[in-house]
Design an enzyme around this catalytic site. Structure first.
Site, PDB file in Angstrom:
ATOM      1  N   LYS A  10      -5.057 -12.260  -3.961  1.00  0.00           N
ATOM      2  CA  LYS A  10      -4.566 -13.276  -2.729  1.00  0.00           C
ATOM      3  C   LYS A  10      -4.977 -12.647  -1.475  1.00  0.00           C
ATOM      4  O   LYS A  10      -6.219 -11.716  -1.658  1.00  0.00           O
ATOM      5  CB  LYS A  10      -3.222 -11.520  -2.258  1.00  0.00           C
ATOM      6  CG  LYS A  10      -3.423 -10.500  -1.797  1.00  0.00           C
ATOM      7  CD  LYS A  10      -2.707  -9.825  -0.549  1.00  0.00           C
ATOM      8  CE  LYS A  10      -4.166  -9.159  -0.032  1.00  0.00           C
ATOM      9  NZ  LYS A  10      -3.433  -8.491   0.260  1.00  0.00           N
ATOM     10  N   ASP A 136       2.123  -4.679  -2.433  1.00  0.00           N
ATOM     11  CA  ASP A 136       1.524  -5.809  -2.681  1.00  0.00           C
ATOM     12  C   ASP A 136       2.276  -5.748  -4.235  1.00  0.00           C
ATOM     13  O   ASP A 136       2.217  -7.232  -4.563  1.00  0.00           O
ATOM     14  CB  ASP A 136       0.640  -5.582  -2.124  1.00  0.00           C
ATOM     15  CG  ASP A 136      -0.255  -5.485  -1.253  1.00  0.00           C
ATOM     16  OD1 ASP A 136       0.455  -5.939  -0.629  1.00  0.00           O
ATOM     17  OD2 ASP A 136      -1.537  -6.063  -0.754  1.00  0.00           O
TER      18      ASP A 136
HETATM   19  P1  ATP Z   1      -5.390  -4.060  -1.729  1.00  0.00           P
HETATM   20  O1  ATP Z   1      -5.232  -5.195  -0.923  1.00  0.00           O
HETATM   21  O2  ATP Z   1      -3.799  -3.818  -2.120  1.00  0.00           O
HETATM   22  O3  ATP Z   1      -5.167  -2.813  -0.364  1.00  0.00           O
HETATM   23  P2  ATP Z   1      -7.716  -3.694  -3.075  1.00  0.00           P
HETATM   24  O4  ATP Z   1      -8.304  -5.277  -3.015  1.00  0.00           O
HETATM   25  O5  ATP Z   1      -8.473  -3.275  -1.030  1.00  0.00           O
HETATM   26  O6  ATP Z   1      -5.790  -3.588  -3.159  1.00  0.00           O
HETATM   27  P3  ATP Z   1      -8.021  -2.732  -5.280  1.00  0.00           P
HETATM   28  O7  ATP Z   1      -8.749  -3.428  -5.856  1.00  0.00           O
HETATM   29  O8  ATP Z   1      -6.709  -2.331  -5.670  1.00  0.00           O
HETATM   30  O9  ATP Z   1      -8.403  -2.529  -4.025  1.00  0.00           O
HETATM   31  O10 ATP Z   1      -8.764  -1.445  -5.765  1.00  0.00           O
HETATM   32  C1  ATP Z   1      -8.185  -0.397  -5.239  1.00  0.00           C
HETATM   33  C2  ATP Z   1      -8.306   1.334  -5.438  1.00  0.00           C
HETATM   34  O11 ATP Z   1      -7.348   1.654  -6.348  1.00  0.00           O
HETATM   35  C3  ATP Z   1      -9.938   1.213  -6.522  1.00  0.00           C
HETATM   36  O12 ATP Z   1     -10.733   2.344  -5.800  1.00  0.00           O
HETATM   37  C4  ATP Z   1      -9.538   1.406  -7.958  1.00  0.00           C
HETATM   38  O13 ATP Z   1      -9.905   3.050  -7.953  1.00  0.00           O
HETATM   39  C5  ATP Z   1      -8.528   1.948  -7.561  1.00  0.00           C
HETATM   40  N1  ATP Z   1      -7.600   1.111  -9.065  1.00  0.00           N
HETATM   41  C6  ATP Z   1      -6.357   1.115  -9.946  1.00  0.00           C
HETATM   42  N2  ATP Z   1      -6.011   0.487 -11.035  1.00  0.00           N
HETATM   43  C7  ATP Z   1      -6.787   0.169 -10.457  1.00  0.00           C
HETATM   44  C8  ATP Z   1      -7.553  -2.074 -11.177  1.00  0.00           C
HETATM   45  N3  ATP Z   1      -6.524  -1.949 -12.246  1.00  0.00           N
HETATM   46  N4  ATP Z   1      -7.953  -2.664 -10.846  1.00  0.00           N
HETATM   47  C9  ATP Z   1      -8.969  -2.301  -9.619  1.00  0.00           C
HETATM   48  N5  ATP Z   1      -8.599  -0.954  -9.027  1.00  0.00           N
HETATM   49  C10 ATP Z   1      -7.637  -0.181  -9.173  1.00  0.00           C
END
Ligand code: ATP
Length: 287
Positions: A10, A136
């Site tokens: 997203k 989210d």
């Molecule tokens: P948001 O925008 O919702 O804050 P994000 O894109 O910044 O999300 P994610 O890629 O969802 O962040 O990852 C955040 C943390 O979640 C990572 O540090 C990781 O260790 C943990 N995590 C748990 N499950 C997953 C997964 N399936 N894929 C990626 N990261 C994951």
């Protein structure tokens, strides 16, 4: 029996923080949409009552910390499923990037397991389950374009923005969402996005008005911590993007362009100093 699901990333076209709530969360108002950069989940039933996650990505947890694992555990508990599942995660969305990769994986696991185990759970019910996994996740369950309020879980679906190219660039830095929100002083916010103007540009399909109305109040916080994020946004615009914004709490910056002829210049210009660059389409349902 196996099922497959795509888990798209997203982006935030806007992110406004209205106030800090007494429960410690921030009251947000944001417009989110999906792009055609997606993780792939393969789910296979196991006769044993167990959840196993694998992935080619060496840098995400594969145990109960993984959001897809948590989704499987939740659905098994709530619907008394005694069978197990093996989930393979082909990770393509940059991690901890502001692109909700983990949330989208959790949402895809909920959708996929609903099919694998013939549970007939409605989309609304899957969204409610998703809320327990992260703010989210309800949006990621349904996809599309939505305005989200509350902690991000209260959704109103809106029409798709005009189709365009999206160039995503993720600098090699880690940003903690909690840290960025923690550093935000709501009463000192300058430059709030005009959610109304953005909604109007989407309603009327006016791409250039949309580009002008992009806004994210977390940008200043993340850019202060990591000046390279500001530099990337400026570079994106200098190379010819019609609009650019940091997504979520960052550090990914995305640029929008309608003309394909501009893509190569922007993509190559950014690749010159950043490894993670993707050029994709919006997921509008018409592309
Ligand atoms: P948001 O925008 O919702 O804050 P994000 O894109 O910044 O999300 P994610 O890629 O969802 O962040 O990852 C955040 C943390 O979640 C990572 O540090 C990781 O260790 C943990 N995590 C748990 N499950 C997953 C997964 N399936 N894929 C990626 N990261 C994951």
């Amino acid at each position: 029996m196996k099922v497959y699901e795509k888990a798209p990333a997203k982006i935030n076209l806007s992110l406004d923080v209205l106030r800090k709530r007494s429960d410690g969360y921030h009251e947000v108002e944001m417009i989110m949409t999906m792009v055609d950069l997606a993780d792939r989940l393969e789910m296979e039933e196991l006769p044993r009552d167990t959840i196993i996650i694998s992935s080619q990505a060496g840098y995400i947890p594969l145990d109960e910390k993984n959001l897809a694992f948590q989704a499987a555990k939740l659905i098994k508990e709530r619907y008394s499923v005694k069978k197990g599942v093996y989930i393979h995660l082909d990770k393509r969305i940059p991690v901890a990037a502001g692109l909700a990769g983990g949330s989208s994986d959790a949402a895809a696991a909920l959708r996929g397991l609903n099919r694998l185990w013939n549970l007939n759970i409605s989309v609304e019910e899957l969204q409610k389950l998703g809320e327990e996994l992260g703010s989210d996740v309800p949006f990621c369950v349904k996809g599309g374009t939505a305005i989200a309020r509350g902690r991000g879980e209260r959704l109103e679906m809106i029409s798709s923005p005009p189709q365009c190219w999206v160039i995503l660039v993720k600098p090699p830095i880690n940003v903690s969402t909690a840290d960025v929100y923690g550093r935000l002083s709501v009463d000192k916010i300058r430059n709030r996005p005009s959610t109304e103007a953005l909604l109007e540009s989407i309603r009327t399909g006016n791409f250039h008005a949309l580009c002008k109305s992009l806004g994210n109040v977390l940008e200043d916080v993340t850019m202060e911590l990591h000046p390279e994020v500001r530099h990337l946004k400026e570079t994106m615009l200098r190379l010819g993007a019609d609009g650019a914004l940091m997504s979520g709490s960052g550090p990914t910056v995305f640029g929008l362009v309608q003309r394909e002829s501009k893509l190569a210049r922007i993509y190559n210009g950014l690749r010159g100093f950043c490894k993670e660059v993707h050029a994709v389409r919006l997921l509008t349902g018409t592309s």
